[in-house]
Design an enzyme around this catalytic site. Structure first.
Site, PDB file in Angstrom:
ATOM      1  CE1 TYR A 152      37.728  13.445  81.100  1.00 45.10           C
ATOM      2  CE2 TYR A 152      38.139  15.574  80.089  1.00 45.10           C
ATOM      3  CZ  TYR A 152      38.447  14.626  81.038  1.00 45.10           C
ATOM      4  OH  TYR A 152      39.472  14.864  81.931  1.00 45.10           O
ATOM      5  CG  ASP A 247      31.295  20.345  79.590  1.00 43.20           C
ATOM      6  OD1 ASP A 247      31.909  21.426  79.453  1.00 43.20           O
ATOM      7  OD2 ASP A 247      31.854  19.286  79.936  1.00 43.20           O
ATOM      8  CE  LYS A 275      39.696  21.373  77.027  1.00 39.40           C
ATOM      9  NZ  LYS A 275      38.763  20.275  77.008  1.00 39.40           N
TER      10      LYS A 275
HETATM   11  C1  LIG Z   1      38.481  19.600  78.403  1.00 39.58           C
HETATM   12  C2  LIG Z   1      37.097  19.398  78.824  1.00 39.58           C
HETATM   13  C3  LIG Z   1      36.740  19.384  80.181  1.00 39.58           C
HETATM   14  C4  LIG Z   1      37.762  19.422  81.283  1.00 39.58           C
HETATM   15  O1  LIG Z   1      38.462  20.611  81.318  1.00 39.58           O
HETATM   16  P1  LIG Z   1      39.876  20.653  82.118  1.00 39.58           P
HETATM   17  O2  LIG Z   1      40.280  22.085  82.043  1.00 39.58           O
HETATM   18  O3  LIG Z   1      40.781  19.726  81.365  1.00 39.58           O
HETATM   19  O4  LIG Z   1      39.629  20.192  83.487  1.00 39.58           O
HETATM   20  C5  LIG Z   1      35.409  19.305  80.497  1.00 39.58           C
HETATM   21  N1  LIG Z   1      34.468  19.240  79.547  1.00 39.58           N
HETATM   22  C6  LIG Z   1      34.768  19.248  78.231  1.00 39.58           C
HETATM   23  C7  LIG Z   1      33.674  19.206  77.228  1.00 39.58           C
HETATM   24  C8  LIG Z   1      36.101  19.310  77.826  1.00 39.58           C
HETATM   25  O5  LIG Z   1      36.384  19.267  76.529  1.00 39.58           O
END
Ligand SMILES: *Cc1c(COP(=O)(O)O)cnc(C)c1O
Length: 437
Positions: A152, A247, A275
């Site tokens: 994701y 990511d 995060k």
């Molecule tokens: C949570 C998450 C996102 C998205 O971040 P948001 O702040 O919710 O838009 C993207 N990549 C990874 C790996 C994530 O865990």
């Protein structure tokens, strides 16, 4: 045993009210608890957090293994972070002008992630990945990207293809509303499968701008990269003239100060963060090699902007969080606490005779209890889990004062505020929960 006093009356009322206003009563789908058998009752509504605990509207207290889906690695309301936010709020919440807070947080970030030679702050992880992908496309002049099934990268069009948790939780592989022409530019292959990566790159020669990956996957539940997989991605990307994007929105500052790239010794071309970076306030970042980031406006032709980017409250919260967090001993403590929790879970499972039906994937302070026999190497494996059993497990834990992620396909997070007292609660709750599933 469930406590006789356990009640969610106030949360139920709040949920009813919220459902009239928000789709599903929530502002992000997984919060609705629909995938753990609680469609009608809905989630608890939070009154406040305190260290390792969340307290709901009915006064129930839970050891929190979600931590706002990752950011609260210090636990809730750490004193210095609260103080930093208050101090900045009194000076101003947003200016739309540069502040030196941004440079200070950027320097801290670069120190642990040297791959971020230049970077941009944004307001969410989704923004970070969407802009990193645009920059990769602008830099390479190519349009396709390659991602991994079950990874994701946020809720935008290019990456809402085989995107794990949210989508998997609700049984829709893709989202309605994503143009076919956009999805066609997103190739997907299984995680931990280098042959599939090479085959996809060969079939799309000179067309792939970037490979984007969660180096340790959290959004299919936790999936661990096999030895050589991440290195192999780097080599395959290079051979194909594509960029490698890590990511690290979830893994950054969690698996090590410098995230998975530090833990596994890989230097990606581009990195995305979020995060933990914002210490609980909306914040993200993307960055990487200088020559790539120099493509970004006003220096280059790739446009990206944000009214609240580098928001001073978020910068202050991030600075205060990283100030406390980025010490070796914290990561040692996280590992120790997490190993103890894993052991408690196995003990509870064994006592209930459920051990053979379980698999636990853990890397440092992120882990998932899969209700299936292992190994769980990729999304296809994860999706063979008994999600009904997971739902019963979740509900039992909840009644016993432990809040796990409300989906089989999410990682649980350990935080630094958890200590012996919380471990005791978890051990007892785990025994009860495995006996009940
Ligand atoms: C949570 C998450 C996102 C998205 O971040 P948001 O702040 O919710 O838009 C993207 N990549 C990874 C790996 C994530 O865990």
């Amino acid at each position: 045993m469930p406590k006789a006093s356990f009640s969610m009356t106030r949360s139920r009322k709040a949920y009813e009210d919220a459902r009239a206003v928000f789709p599903g009563g929530v502002n992000s789908p997984v919060r609705s608890w629909r995938s753990v058998g609680l469609i009608e009752s809905g989630p608890f509504f939070v009154l406040r957090g305190k260290g390792p605990y969340l307290i709901d509207l009915d006064g129930n207290r839970y050891v929190d293994f979600v931590g706002s889906w990752g950011p609260q690695i210090l636990g809730h309301c750490p004193g210095p972070v609260v103080a930093a936010i208050k101090k900045q709020a009194a000076r101003g919440a947003s200016f739309g002008c540069p502040t030196d807070l941004e440079t200070r947080l950027a320097r801290k970030l670069q120190k642990v992630m040297p791959a971020m030679e230049m970077l941009r702050f944004v307001s969410s992880g989704s923004e970070a990945t969407s802009h990193a992908i645009r920059v990769a496309r602008g830099f390479t002049g190519r349009e396709k990207i390659l991602k991994f099934e079950g990874c994701y990268h946020g809720a935008h069009d290019a990456v809402l293809v085989k995107a794990g948790s949210g989508a998997a939780t609700f049984g829709v592989p893709d989202s309605a509303g994503v143009p076919a022409a956009v999805a066609a530019n997103t190739l997907t292959v299984p995680f931990n499968d280098l042959d599939a990566v090479r085959a996809a790159l060969n079939a799309n020669k000179q067309e792939v701008a970037a490979l984007i990956v969660e180096p340790v996957v959290g959004n299919s539940g936790t999936l661990i990269p096999e030895p050589g997989f991440l290195e192999g991605l780097g080599l395959a990307a290079k051979a194909a003239g594509a960029l490698l994007i890590f990511d690290e929105v979830m893994t950054g500052f969690r698996l090590a100060p410098g995230g998975a790239q530090e833990k596994y010794g890989i230097r990606p071309d581009l990195v995305t963060c979020g995060k933990i970076l914002g210490g609980g306030l909306p914040c993200g970042a993307y960055g990487g090699r200088k020559e790539i980031m120099q493509q970004v406006a006003p220096l280059g032709p790739v446009y990206q902007a944000g009214t609240l980017s580098g928001n001073p409250l978020a910068m202050a919260a991030g600075l205060a969080t990283l100030e406390i967090l980025l010490k070796k001993e914290n990561y040692k403590k996280l590992e120790e606490t997490s190993a103890q929790i894993e052991a408690l879970l196995w003990e509870g499972a064994e006592a209930a005779g459920k051990k053979p039906k379980l698999s636990i994937n853990r890397v440092g302070s992120m882990f998932t209890v899969f209700f299936r026999t292992g190994p769980v190497r990729n999304f296809a494996d994860a999706s063979g889990s008994d999600t009904a059993a997971f739902g019963r497990f979740f509900q039992s834990l909840l009644r016993n004062g432990v809040y796990f992620p409300p989906s089989q396909y999410e990682a649980a997070f350990v935080n630094l505020a958890m200590g012996p007292k919380e471990l005791k609660i978890v051990g007892k709750a785990a025994r009860a929960a495995f006996a009940e599933v």
